[in-house]
Design an enzyme around this catalytic site. Structure first.
Site, PDB file in Angstrom:
ATOM      1  N   HIS A   1       0.812  -1.211   0.000  1.00  0.00           N
ATOM      2  CA  HIS A   1       0.000   0.000   0.000  1.00  0.00           C
ATOM      3  C   HIS A   1       0.853   1.271   0.000  1.00  0.00           C
ATOM      4  O   HIS A   1       0.595   2.213  -0.747  1.00  0.00           O
ATOM      5  CB  HIS A   1      -0.941  -0.014   1.212  1.00  0.00           C
TER       6      HIS A   1
ATOM      7  N   ARG B   1       2.970 -10.648  -1.018  1.00  0.00           N
ATOM      8  CA  ARG B   1       3.446  -9.440  -1.694  1.00  0.00           C
ATOM      9  C   ARG B   1       3.927  -8.362  -0.715  1.00  0.00           C
ATOM     10  O   ARG B   1       4.560  -7.394  -1.106  1.00  0.00           O
ATOM     11  CB  ARG B   1       2.370  -8.866  -2.629  1.00  0.00           C
TER      12      ARG B   1
ATOM     13  N   ARG C   1     -13.367  -0.673 -10.658  1.00  0.00           N
ATOM     14  CA  ARG C   1     -13.286  -2.012 -10.067  1.00  0.00           C
ATOM     15  C   ARG C   1     -14.208  -2.049  -8.850  1.00  0.00           C
ATOM     16  O   ARG C   1     -14.148  -1.170  -7.994  1.00  0.00           O
ATOM     17  CB  ARG C   1     -11.857  -2.303  -9.638  1.00  0.00           C
TER      18      ARG C   1
ATOM     19  N   ARG D   1      -9.557   2.025  -7.965  1.00  0.00           N
ATOM     20  CA  ARG D   1      -9.685   1.187  -6.762  1.00  0.00           C
ATOM     21  C   ARG D   1     -10.733   1.823  -5.853  1.00  0.00           C
ATOM     22  O   ARG D   1     -10.417   2.742  -5.099  1.00  0.00           O
ATOM     23  CB  ARG D   1      -8.355   1.103  -6.014  1.00  0.00           C
TER      24      ARG D   1
ATOM     25  N   ASN E   1       0.042  -7.727  -9.444  1.00  0.00           N
ATOM     26  CA  ASN E   1       0.426  -7.621  -8.020  1.00  0.00           C
ATOM     27  C   ASN E   1      -0.005  -8.881  -7.277  1.00  0.00           C
ATOM     28  O   ASN E   1       0.745  -9.441  -6.477  1.00  0.00           O
ATOM     29  CB  ASN E   1      -0.239  -6.410  -7.367  1.00  0.00           C
ATOM     30  N   ASP E   2      -1.225  -9.306  -7.553  1.00  0.00           N
ATOM     31  CA  ASP E   2      -1.705 -10.529  -6.908  1.00  0.00           C
ATOM     32  C   ASP E   2      -1.325 -11.773  -7.697  1.00  0.00           C
ATOM     33  O   ASP E   2      -1.011 -12.807  -7.115  1.00  0.00           O
ATOM     34  CB  ASP E   2      -3.226 -10.471  -6.730  1.00  0.00           C
TER      35      ASP E   2
ATOM     36  N   CYS F   1      -3.183  -3.992 -15.188  1.00  0.00           N
ATOM     37  CA  CYS F   1      -3.241  -2.874 -14.237  1.00  0.00           C
ATOM     38  C   CYS F   1      -2.394  -3.126 -12.997  1.00  0.00           C
ATOM     39  O   CYS F   1      -2.407  -2.340 -12.061  1.00  0.00           O
ATOM     40  CB  CYS F   1      -4.681  -2.551 -13.864  1.00  0.00           C
TER      41      CYS F   1
HETATM   42  C1  PEP Z   1      -3.270  -6.364  -8.724  1.00  0.00           C
HETATM   43  O1  PEP Z   1      -3.460  -7.293  -7.932  1.00  0.00           O
HETATM   44  O2  PEP Z   1      -2.397  -6.393  -9.602  1.00  0.00           O
HETATM   45  C2  PEP Z   1      -4.064  -5.132  -8.620  1.00  0.00           C
HETATM   46  C3  PEP Z   1      -3.933  -4.172  -9.527  1.00  0.00           C
HETATM   47  O3  PEP Z   1      -4.905  -5.019  -7.561  1.00  0.00           O
HETATM   48  P1  PEP Z   1      -4.477  -4.558  -6.079  1.00  0.00           P
HETATM   49  O4  PEP Z   1      -3.062  -4.080  -6.146  1.00  0.00           O
HETATM   50  O5  PEP Z   1      -5.433  -3.484  -5.708  1.00  0.00           O
HETATM   51  O6  PEP Z   1      -4.663  -5.822  -5.317  1.00  0.00           O
HETATM   52 MG    MG Z   2      -5.233  -7.314  -6.772  1.00  0.00          MG
END
Ligand code: PEP
Ligand code: MG
Length: 573
Positions: free
Chosen positions: A189, A465, A332, A296, A454-455, A502
């Protein structure tokens, strides 16, 4: 020199503001009867001081962030003014001969238990406020300075273990020029927030909070992931020059902001921005975003006592759609769970929140909450080019269930004669390996994909992560990740659909080369990253990028892939 994870580019030089949890030591000894008056006075003075602090914060927050955000402090002042609180504390000091801080602690603990056991949800939630106020009074009794990020008087660089979404939501962003944290990786974050604020940040420094103190001079090199504390004259001069150079380079890059994301041979690729609030639109447009590839929405739900209603959500979504003036805006739906919690939902604790009732899984359980959001999005779709995207999809049934709810909401709006975009596109995030593998199955039932690396990386590599000690394994260039991405793009194109990305990988210049070659249709990233990625796209032909992607797909390790890509990037400069 300390080395961490380069989380947000640029160089900041300034004074340290150490955000640390100070231990409050409560004296539980019985006091002498002659001391009770002193303790009573201490209590009264602490209450007055607390009230004064809260009123000041409330006014500053109202001024800078609006009345809504300031409401919470009114609730806190009301607790302070409650005569029963004072009566109970004073009785304990006198009757039990205990210290003021001990009496406050006991009364507050009793009150918290009473409120937590109440039937009414609203009253239950007051327990957190009582706890907060109690902690403030106790700190004031003990003379411990209270730190709040809403309350900064000069420009500072925040040094902290980590910053929670609620820390950053409350902070005075005008005064903060950099971050350095012990924990976190590129997609934590703090990192995402720093990029959206366009301030340099280094995260994952392990123990930077132990290495520095308030008012130290600190240099943050967010491009290289380096931190210097109390640098000598030579280093200071060197970094000031680097800082100037960086600022100049960024302003040069920004001059190209109105040029399209297009390769030398005319292939278009949409370059969009990720945002968390309507205020982020300014930075998105200043960096030349051609759309919003990820809004987001969870920030609208966070740092407050209750759910945002339909009207409030509608206003936020409409504002984004209108400000983007017809450019695509992908909203989203709520992604709560993982590292983002909503205390007012009273969700049960989970052993592994990232593998738990998160995002779409929660929305399918909390149907009314989900419907309110969908209704607000659909209503806003009448004011711009909005698309809907579901997060954390792992099975096709989830898409079907979500769409069924969406259809019910659409039907209701039609019956109520409320206009909305009847052809609104509905897509999904691909961030769970099962969905990336089954992309061909999903492609038949969705309008688009957006790959959430990211996930996707954390779930594919089995790496948290947020865990800085495993950041080496958290690697977008592992062939497994690249294969999954390719599979998704190919499956979408076969079905006549499009794929974007994204996750933070979308903002990496070297990734842009492969993704372009694989045929990605859109890249959405922190706004600050757009100019650099655009430069790469504009300096290569689609054909050359395809050759690069093909070579990379035949390589077996991330090291090999990254050195090859870096060489290629050099030839483009
Ligand atoms: C991701 O997981 O790549 C994503 C963009 O969502 P977040 O970072 O909000 O989990
Ligand atoms: Mg995500």
């Amino acid at each position: 020199m300390y080395k961490g994870v380069a989380a947000s580019p640029g160089i900041a030089i300034g004074k340290v503001y150490l955000l640390e949890e100070q231990e409050t030591k409560i004296n539980r000894d019985k006091i002498d009867i002659t001391q009770t008056d002193t303790e009573l006075t201490k209590y009264k003075q602490a209450v007055e001081k607390t009230k004064q602090q809260l009123t000041e914060i409330k006014e500053r927050v109202a001024q800078k962030m609006g009345e809504k955000k300031a409401e919470i402090f009114n609730a806190h002042i009301m607790i302070l003014d409650d005569p029963t609180l004072t009566a109970q504390v004073e009785a304990k000091i006198k009757d039990q001969q205990i210290t003021a801080e001990n009496a406050v602690d006991q009364v507050i603990t009793e009150l918290i238990t009473i409120f937590e056991n109440m039937e009414d949800e609203y009253m239950k939630e007051r327990a957190a406020d009582i706890k907060d106020v109690g902690a403030r009074i106790i700190k004031n009794i003990l003379g411990i300075p209270i730190q709040t990020l809403t309350d900064l008087k000069e420009e500072v660089i925040i040094v902290a273990k980590d910053l929670t979404p609620s820390d950053t939501a409350q902070m005075d962003k005008q005064k903060i020029i950099g971050f350095a944290t012990d924990m976190g990786g590129r997609t934590s974050h703090t990192a995402i927030m720093a990029r959206s604020l366009e301030i340099p940040a280094v995260v994952g420094l392990s123990d930077i909070t132990q290495k520095t103190k308030n008012q130290d001079t600190i240099i943050i090199d967010g491009t290289k992931g380096i931190v210097e504390i109390n640098p000598d004259e030579k280093a200071l001069k060197e970094y000031k020059e680097k800082q100037q150079k960086y600022i100049q380079e960024v302003s040069e890059l920004k001059k190209q902001k109105d040029l399209p994301g297009q390769t030398k041979d005319g292939h278009r690729i949409e370059l969009s921005a990720n945002i968390g609030t309507p205020q982020d639109i300014k930075g998105a447009l200043a960096n030349g975003a051609e759309g919003i590839g990820l809004y987001r929405t969870e920030f609208l739900y966070m740092d407050r006592d209750s759910m945002p209603g339909e009207e409030e959500q509608f206003e936020a979504y409409k504002e984004v759609a209108e400000k983007m003036g017809g450019k695509p805006v992908i909203i989203r739906t709520l992604d709560i769970g993982g590292d983002k919690n909503l205390p007012y939902l009273n969700l049960p604790e989970e052993m592994n929140p990232f593998l738990g009732v998160r995002a779409i899984r929660l929305c399918l359980k909390e149907r009314e909450m989900f419907k309110t959001q969908l209704r607000a999005i659909l209503k806003a779709s009448n004011y711009g080019n909005i698309k809907i995207m579901y997060p954390m999809i792992s099975t096709i049934e989830e898409v079907r269930k979500a769409n069924q709810i969406l259809n019910e909401v659409k039907k209701q709006l039609s019956e109520d004669n409320i206009p909305y975009d009847k052809n609104i596109e509905v897509g999904i995030m691909v961030e769970v390996p099962s969905t990336a593998i089954n992309a061909d199955i999903f492609a038949k039932e969705v309008d688009f994909f957006s790959i959430g690396t990211n996930d996707l990386i954390q779930y594919t590599m089995a790496v948290d992560r947020m865990n800085e000690s495993l950041s080496g394994l958290y690697d977008p260039y592992n062939p497994a990740i690249l294969r999954l991405i390719k599979n998704v793009i190919d499956a979408s194109h076969k079905a006549g659909k499009w794929t974007g990305m994204c996750g933070e990988m979308a903002g990496e210049p070297r990734a842009a080369l492969i993704l372009l070659g694989m045929g990605i249709d859109e890249l959405s990233m922190s706004a600050v990253s757009i100019p650099r990625v655009k430069k790469v796209i504009r300096s290569v032909t689609k054909k050359h990028a395809e050759e690069i992607a093909e070579k990379v797909m035949n390589m077996g390790s991330s090291d090999e892939i990254c050195s090859y890509l870096d060489e290629e990037l050099k030839t483009l400069e």
